[in-house]
Design a protein around this motif. Structure first.
Motif, PDB file in Angstrom:
ATOM      1  N   MET A   1     -15.346  -4.212   0.748  1.00  0.00           N
ATOM      2  CA  MET A   1     -14.173  -4.066   1.599  1.00  0.00           C
ATOM      3  C   MET A   1     -13.014  -3.514   0.969  1.00  0.00           C
ATOM      4  SD  MET A   1     -14.548  -7.354   4.225  1.00  0.00           S
ATOM      5  CE  MET A   1     -15.645  -8.423   3.675  1.00  0.00           C
ATOM      6  N   SER A   2     -12.147  -2.933   1.776  1.00  0.00           N
ATOM      7  CA  SER A   2     -10.882  -2.251   1.127  1.00  0.00           C
ATOM      8  C   SER A   2      -9.677  -3.370   1.570  1.00  0.00           C
ATOM      9  CB  SER A   2     -10.331  -1.073   2.047  1.00  0.00           C
ATOM     10  OG  SER A   2     -10.190  -1.691   3.458  1.00  0.00           O
ATOM     11  N   GLU A   3      -8.707  -3.387   0.537  1.00  0.00           N
ATOM     12  CA  GLU A   3      -7.556  -3.977   0.488  1.00  0.00           C
ATOM     13  C   GLU A   3      -6.728  -3.486   1.853  1.00  0.00           C
ATOM     14  OE1 GLU A   3      -3.404  -4.709  -1.872  1.00  0.00           O
ATOM     15  OE2 GLU A   3      -4.896  -3.184  -2.377  1.00  0.00           O
ATOM     16  N   CYS A   4      -6.105  -4.434   2.647  1.00  0.00           N
ATOM     17  CA  CYS A   4      -5.745  -3.995   4.048  1.00  0.00           C
ATOM     18  C   CYS A   4      -4.306  -5.137   4.198  1.00  0.00           C
ATOM     19  CB  CYS A   4      -6.698  -4.342   5.002  1.00  0.00           C
ATOM     20  SG  CYS A   4      -6.495  -3.867   6.513  1.00  0.00           S
ATOM     21  N   TRP A   5      -3.307  -4.377   4.794  1.00  0.00           N
ATOM     22  CA  TRP A   5      -2.201  -4.931   5.186  1.00  0.00           C
ATOM     23  C   TRP A   5      -1.433  -4.546   6.067  1.00  0.00           C
ATOM     24  CZ3 TRP A   5      -2.787  -2.008   0.720  1.00  0.00           C
ATOM     25  CH2 TRP A   5      -2.092  -0.846   0.613  1.00  0.00           C
ATOM     26  N   LEU A   6      -0.474  -5.169   6.987  1.00  0.00           N
ATOM     27  CA  LEU A   6       0.332  -4.803   7.818  1.00  0.00           C
ATOM     28  C   LEU A   6       1.542  -4.261   7.353  1.00  0.00           C
ATOM     29  CD1 LEU A   6      -0.024  -7.444  10.845  1.00  0.00           C
ATOM     30  CD2 LEU A   6      -1.194  -4.968  10.560  1.00  0.00           C
ATOM     31  N   GLN A   7       2.339  -2.966   7.743  1.00  0.00           N
ATOM     32  CA  GLN A   7       3.352  -2.445   7.018  1.00  0.00           C
ATOM     33  C   GLN A   7       4.377  -1.864   8.047  1.00  0.00           C
ATOM     34  OE1 GLN A   7       2.864  -0.180   3.575  1.00  0.00           O
ATOM     35  NE2 GLN A   7       5.250   0.467   3.487  1.00  0.00           N
ATOM     36  N   SER A  10       9.626   1.088   9.532  1.00  0.00           N
ATOM     37  CA  SER A  10      10.961   1.302   9.594  1.00  0.00           C
ATOM     38  C   SER A  10      11.726   0.588   8.189  1.00  0.00           C
ATOM     39  CB  SER A  10      11.471   0.554  10.513  1.00  0.00           C
ATOM     40  OG  SER A  10      13.243   0.554  10.434  1.00  0.00           O
ATOM     41  N   CYS A  11      11.331  -0.646   8.033  1.00  0.00           N
ATOM     42  CA  CYS A  11      12.196  -1.323   6.801  1.00  0.00           C
ATOM     43  C   CYS A  11      10.927  -1.220   5.595  1.00  0.00           C
ATOM     44  CB  CYS A  11      12.290  -2.812   7.206  1.00  0.00           C
ATOM     45  SG  CYS A  11      10.996  -3.939   7.653  1.00  0.00           S
ATOM     46  N   GLU A  12       9.728  -1.038   5.829  1.00  0.00           N
ATOM     47  CA  GLU A  12       8.502  -0.827   5.008  1.00  0.00           C
ATOM     48  C   GLU A  12       8.184  -2.305   4.416  1.00  0.00           C
ATOM     49  OE1 GLU A  12       9.070   2.008   2.139  1.00  0.00           O
ATOM     50  OE2 GLU A  12       9.448   3.534   3.646  1.00  0.00           O
ATOM     51  N   THR A  13       8.793  -3.310   5.127  1.00  0.00           N
ATOM     52  CA  THR A  13       8.146  -4.680   4.582  1.00  0.00           C
ATOM     53  C   THR A  13       6.528  -4.766   4.959  1.00  0.00           C
ATOM     54  OG1 THR A  13      10.084  -5.696   5.134  1.00  0.00           O
ATOM     55  CG2 THR A  13       8.296  -7.241   5.176  1.00  0.00           C
ATOM     56  N   ARG A  14       5.976  -5.638   3.833  1.00  0.00           N
ATOM     57  CA  ARG A  14       4.146  -5.776   4.154  1.00  0.00           C
ATOM     58  C   ARG A  14       4.155  -7.149   4.556  1.00  0.00           C
ATOM     59  NH1 ARG A  14       1.108  -3.007  -0.658  1.00  0.00           N
ATOM     60  NH2 ARG A  14       1.713  -0.916  -0.593  1.00  0.00           N
ATOM     61  N   PHE A  15       3.043  -7.283   5.415  1.00  0.00           N
ATOM     62  CA  PHE A  15       2.514  -8.544   5.839  1.00  0.00           C
ATOM     63  C   PHE A  15       1.112  -8.827   5.707  1.00  0.00           C
ATOM     64  CE2 PHE A  15       6.526  -7.218   8.295  1.00  0.00           C
ATOM     65  CZ  PHE A  15       7.024  -8.458   8.081  1.00  0.00           C
ATOM     66  N   ASP A  16       0.621  -9.918   5.554  1.00  0.00           N
ATOM     67  CA  ASP A  16      -0.919 -10.124   5.563  1.00  0.00           C
ATOM     68  C   ASP A  16      -1.403  -9.750   6.872  1.00  0.00           C
ATOM     69  OD1 ASP A  16      -0.996 -11.005   3.011  1.00  0.00           O
ATOM     70  OD2 ASP A  16      -0.733 -13.156   3.610  1.00  0.00           O
ATOM     71  N   PHE A  22       4.315  -8.999  18.365  1.00  0.00           N
ATOM     72  CA  PHE A  22       5.509  -8.403  18.756  1.00  0.00           C
ATOM     73  C   PHE A  22       6.307  -7.522  17.773  1.00  0.00           C
ATOM     74  CE2 PHE A  22       4.506 -12.575  20.759  1.00  0.00           C
ATOM     75  CZ  PHE A  22       4.379 -12.172  22.145  1.00  0.00           C
ATOM     76  N   GLY A  23       5.551  -7.016  16.745  1.00  0.00           N
ATOM     77  CA  GLY A  23       6.243  -6.027  15.676  1.00  0.00           C
ATOM     78  C   GLY A  23       6.729  -6.800  14.488  1.00  0.00           C
ATOM     79  N   CYS A  24       7.396  -5.842  13.991  1.00  0.00           N
ATOM     80  CA  CYS A  24       7.988  -6.471  12.616  1.00  0.00           C
ATOM     81  C   CYS A  24       8.870  -7.795  12.633  1.00  0.00           C
ATOM     82  CB  CYS A  24       8.713  -5.229  11.820  1.00  0.00           C
ATOM     83  SG  CYS A  24       9.317  -5.674  10.442  1.00  0.00           S
ATOM     84  N   PRO A  25       8.561  -8.844  12.156  1.00  0.00           N
ATOM     85  CA  PRO A  25       9.164 -10.056  12.107  1.00  0.00           C
ATOM     86  C   PRO A  25      10.671  -9.721  11.593  1.00  0.00           C
ATOM     87  CG  PRO A  25       7.161 -10.784  11.576  1.00  0.00           C
ATOM     88  CD  PRO A  25       7.043  -9.107  11.839  1.00  0.00           C
ATOM     89  N   ALA A  26      10.525  -9.085  10.256  1.00  0.00           N
ATOM     90  CA  ALA A  26      11.897  -8.867   9.551  1.00  0.00           C
ATOM     91  C   ALA A  26      12.867  -7.958  10.498  1.00  0.00           C
ATOM     92  CB  ALA A  26      11.637  -7.916   8.430  1.00  0.00           C
ATOM     93  N   LEU A  36       4.111  -2.472  13.645  1.00  0.00           N
ATOM     94  CA  LEU A  36       3.450  -2.647  12.396  1.00  0.00           C
ATOM     95  C   LEU A  36       2.281  -1.787  12.465  1.00  0.00           C
ATOM     96  CD1 LEU A  36       3.733  -6.492  11.859  1.00  0.00           C
ATOM     97  CD2 LEU A  36       5.053  -4.706  10.713  1.00  0.00           C
ATOM     98  N   GLU A  37       1.908  -1.105  11.306  1.00  0.00           N
ATOM     99  CA  GLU A  37       0.534  -0.389  11.063  1.00  0.00           C
ATOM    100  C   GLU A  37      -0.109  -0.850  10.143  1.00  0.00           C
ATOM    101  OE1 GLU A  37       1.180   3.777  11.263  1.00  0.00           O
ATOM    102  OE2 GLU A  37       2.825   3.891  12.615  1.00  0.00           O
ATOM    103  N   VAL A  38      -1.526  -0.872  10.168  1.00  0.00           N
ATOM    104  CA  VAL A  38      -2.464  -1.100   9.356  1.00  0.00           C
ATOM    105  C   VAL A  38      -2.537  -0.332   8.045  1.00  0.00           C
ATOM    106  CG1 VAL A  38      -4.730  -1.766   8.747  1.00  0.00           C
ATOM    107  CG2 VAL A  38      -3.851  -2.329  11.072  1.00  0.00           C
ATOM    108  N   GLN A  39      -2.270  -0.637   6.629  1.00  0.00           N
ATOM    109  CA  GLN A  39      -2.336   0.239   5.886  1.00  0.00           C
ATOM    110  C   GLN A  39      -3.542  -0.160   4.761  1.00  0.00           C
ATOM    111  OE1 GLN A  39      -0.036   2.878   5.399  1.00  0.00           O
ATOM    112  NE2 GLN A  39       0.624   2.437   7.163  1.00  0.00           N
ATOM    113  N   TYR A  40      -4.200   0.775   4.297  1.00  0.00           N
ATOM    114  CA  TYR A  40      -5.304   0.469   3.249  1.00  0.00           C
ATOM    115  C   TYR A  40      -5.246   0.953   2.034  1.00  0.00           C
ATOM    116  CZ  TYR A  40      -7.654  -0.111   7.994  1.00  0.00           C
ATOM    117  OH  TYR A  40      -7.931  -0.544   8.961  1.00  0.00           O
ATOM    118  N   GLY A  41      -5.606   0.043   1.079  1.00  0.00           N
ATOM    119  CA  GLY A  41      -5.966   0.457  -0.381  1.00  0.00           C
ATOM    120  C   GLY A  41      -7.280   0.789  -0.400  1.00  0.00           C
TER     121      GLY A  41
END
Length: 167
Positions: A1-7, A10-16, A22-26, A36-41
């Motif tokens: 499986m790939s590494e995966c996070w939400l990012q 706008s502010c580029e903060t990452r979340f598990d 409701f979008g980016c908490p920061a 937030l968009e799902v990002q993959y390694g």
């Protein structure tokens, strides 16, 4: 499986990976809404042999525990050549009718309903006029989840009947 996070874009903060609806908490703390968009390694783009349906591409998908994955053998749809001659561009038709609900939407719904199971949800909701609702209802039923499909009052009777059968 790939590494995966939400990012946040706008502010580029990452979340598990989590159901942050409701979008980016920061950004929300600063009075802004930003999705937030799902990002993959991605470690590999090769399919994993022996896995059903879309899950053979698990390296390119959000991490879902094997016992939470739902598959109705979606994907692996045939590419049919449309040009017999060697002139011009090569054109193909993708035969999506070989998917379980006859729609390309089976692939993303297989993953999204599996993610709902992964997060411990017991119900999924969608709005649809047809194919999307049929697919969500089928995958939810297969995974033991309830589905609520919101439809326009003029949705075709056949589509409504197919959604109801899965419920």
């Amino acid at each position: 499986m790939s590494e995966c996070w939400l990012q946040c874009g706008s502010c580029e903060t990452r979340f598990d990976l989590a159901p942050l609806f409701f979008g980016c908490p920061a950004c929300l703390r600063n009075g802004h809404r930003y999705p937030l968009e799902v990002q993959y390694g991605i470690a590999s783009v090769d399919p994993t042999p022996g896995l059903p349906g879309i899950w053979r591409w698990q390296n390119l998908l959000p991490p879902v525990e094997p016992d939470k994955r739902i598959s109705l053998q979606e994907g692996a749809t045939a590419l049919l050549p449309l040009r017999a001659d060697k002139q011009g561009p090569r054109l193909y038709l993708k035969n999506e009718t070989s998917n379980p609900t006859w729609s390309w939407k089976d692939r993303p719904n297989g993953v999204s309903v599996s993610m709902a199971r992964q997060f411990g949800f017991r119900q999924v909701t969608a709005k649809s006029t047809g194919n999307h609702g049929n697919s969500v209802a089928a995958y939810a039923a297969s995974g033991g989840l309830q589905s609520v499909i919101l439809c326009h009052e003029r949705a075709p009777a056949l589509q409504l009947a197919l959604m109801a059968v899965s419920y």
